[in-house]
Design a protein around this motif. Sequence first.
Motif, PDB file in Angstrom:
ATOM      1  N   ILE A  67      10.549   4.469  -3.886  1.00 55.56           N
ATOM      2  CA  ILE A  67       9.169   3.998  -3.731  1.00 55.56           C
ATOM      3  C   ILE A  67       8.972   3.576  -2.279  1.00 55.56           C
ATOM      4  O   ILE A  67       9.722   2.746  -1.767  1.00 55.56           O
ATOM      5  CB  ILE A  67       8.886   2.819  -4.672  1.00 55.56           C
ATOM      6  CG1 ILE A  67       9.092   3.247  -6.127  1.00 55.56           C
ATOM      7  CG2 ILE A  67       7.470   2.281  -4.467  1.00 55.56           C
ATOM      8  CD1 ILE A  67       9.236   2.085  -7.076  1.00 55.56           C
ATOM      9  N   MET A  78      13.054   0.517  -3.370  1.00 56.65           N
ATOM     10  CA  MET A  78      11.803   0.438  -2.614  1.00 56.65           C
ATOM     11  C   MET A  78      12.086   0.300  -1.117  1.00 56.65           C
ATOM     12  O   MET A  78      12.916  -0.490  -0.696  1.00 56.65           O
ATOM     13  CB  MET A  78      10.964  -0.751  -3.099  1.00 56.65           C
ATOM     14  CG  MET A  78       9.614  -0.881  -2.400  1.00 56.65           C
ATOM     15  SD  MET A  78       8.625  -2.295  -3.025  1.00 56.65           S
ATOM     16  CE  MET A  78       8.258  -1.745  -4.689  1.00 56.65           C
ATOM     17  N   THR A 133       0.858  -1.193   0.000  1.00 56.04           N
ATOM     18  CA  THR A 133       0.000   0.000   0.000  1.00 56.04           C
ATOM     19  C   THR A 133       0.890   1.237   0.000  1.00 56.04           C
ATOM     20  O   THR A 133       1.825   1.343   0.809  1.00 56.04           O
ATOM     21  CB  THR A 133      -0.908   0.040   1.240  1.00 56.04           C
ATOM     22  OG1 THR A 133      -1.644  -1.183   1.316  1.00 56.04           O
ATOM     23  CG2 THR A 133      -1.875   1.213   1.149  1.00 56.04           C
ATOM     24  N   GLN A 134       0.641   2.154  -0.894  1.00 56.76           N
ATOM     25  CA  GLN A 134       1.425   3.371  -0.981  1.00 56.76           C
ATOM     26  C   GLN A 134       1.063   4.336   0.161  1.00 56.76           C
ATOM     27  O   GLN A 134       0.094   4.137   0.884  1.00 56.76           O
ATOM     28  CB  GLN A 134       1.196   4.043  -2.331  1.00 56.76           C
ATOM     29  CG  GLN A 134       1.586   3.158  -3.510  1.00 56.76           C
ATOM     30  CD  GLN A 134       1.300   3.797  -4.835  1.00 56.76           C
ATOM     31  OE1 GLN A 134       2.035   4.664  -5.292  1.00 56.76           O
ATOM     32  NE2 GLN A 134       0.216   3.377  -5.478  1.00 56.76           N
ATOM     33  N   ALA A 172       6.294   2.035   0.537  1.00 54.05           N
ATOM     34  CA  ALA A 172       5.031   1.303   0.645  1.00 54.05           C
ATOM     35  C   ALA A 172       4.961   0.581   1.982  1.00 54.05           C
ATOM     36  O   ALA A 172       5.979   0.308   2.619  1.00 54.05           O
ATOM     37  CB  ALA A 172       4.902   0.302  -0.502  1.00 54.05           C
ATOM     38  N   LEU A 223      -0.342  -1.110  -4.422  1.00 53.63           N
ATOM     39  CA  LEU A 223       0.821  -1.136  -5.306  1.00 53.63           C
ATOM     40  C   LEU A 223       1.185  -2.589  -5.577  1.00 53.63           C
ATOM     41  O   LEU A 223       1.357  -3.372  -4.640  1.00 53.63           O
ATOM     42  CB  LEU A 223       1.998  -0.408  -4.657  1.00 53.63           C
ATOM     43  CG  LEU A 223       3.300  -0.345  -5.451  1.00 53.63           C
ATOM     44  CD1 LEU A 223       3.127   0.497  -6.702  1.00 53.63           C
ATOM     45  CD2 LEU A 223       4.424   0.213  -4.583  1.00 53.63           C
TER      46      LEU A 223
END
Length: 223
Positions: free
Chosen positions: A162, A133, A79-80, A164, A86
């Motif tokens: 990124i 990420m 989840t962003q 998340a 995501l």
Amino acid sequence: MNSSQNKPTIQTGSANGISEEAQTRQRRIQRLKFLGIAMVCLAPVIFSYAFYYLRTPSKTSNYGMFIEPQRPAQGLKLTQLDGKPLAINSFRKRFIMVSTDQAACDEQCAKRLYTGRQIHAMTGKERARIERMWIIPKDPQGNASAAVVPDPTLLAAHEGLIVAYADADALKNLLPASTDGTTKEHIFLIDVQGNLMMRFPKEPDPYKVKKDLMTLLKAATVR
């Protein structure tokens, strides 16, 4: 009159004047050309499979530890920061360097993020094929550990990173722990097919990680 003069002439070649032997030779050359083109196209695929499945520890000099068997990461629900889902599959055809730590992100966490950014920059023109990420674990109730949102100042220093959230238990099941039972001290690598394939040592040497990445990028079938 000689009767042989009235006999029709027998044509041994084709209508366009090319003998059957020459036509056979041309077909053979065309087939060889086709096979040559096919081998050139398939070479990256063959090399990639050989790299993954035929390597032996005694013949490799990789810095990171290969995770065997590879673990599919596609099922990890991410989840962003804005709450939108995501999918790992959305990064298909790219490698993903993964770090995981609490949203509060202490000094060691910040150092790993910086190392990831440094490695990414060192890959030069290939960096478009690599994502970074940061996955923040959440408890079963869906709350991020220690803090809900990372420090905006920290995020601003890592453009392109990124971020998340993922369920803490699911993340623990996916990432293999080191001998001391920890995972957050490492940078992991997800391959172009969405499989978790490698774990780098604690406080990794950026140059050695970059060397592994360049080898994998060369072996990958993505162009």
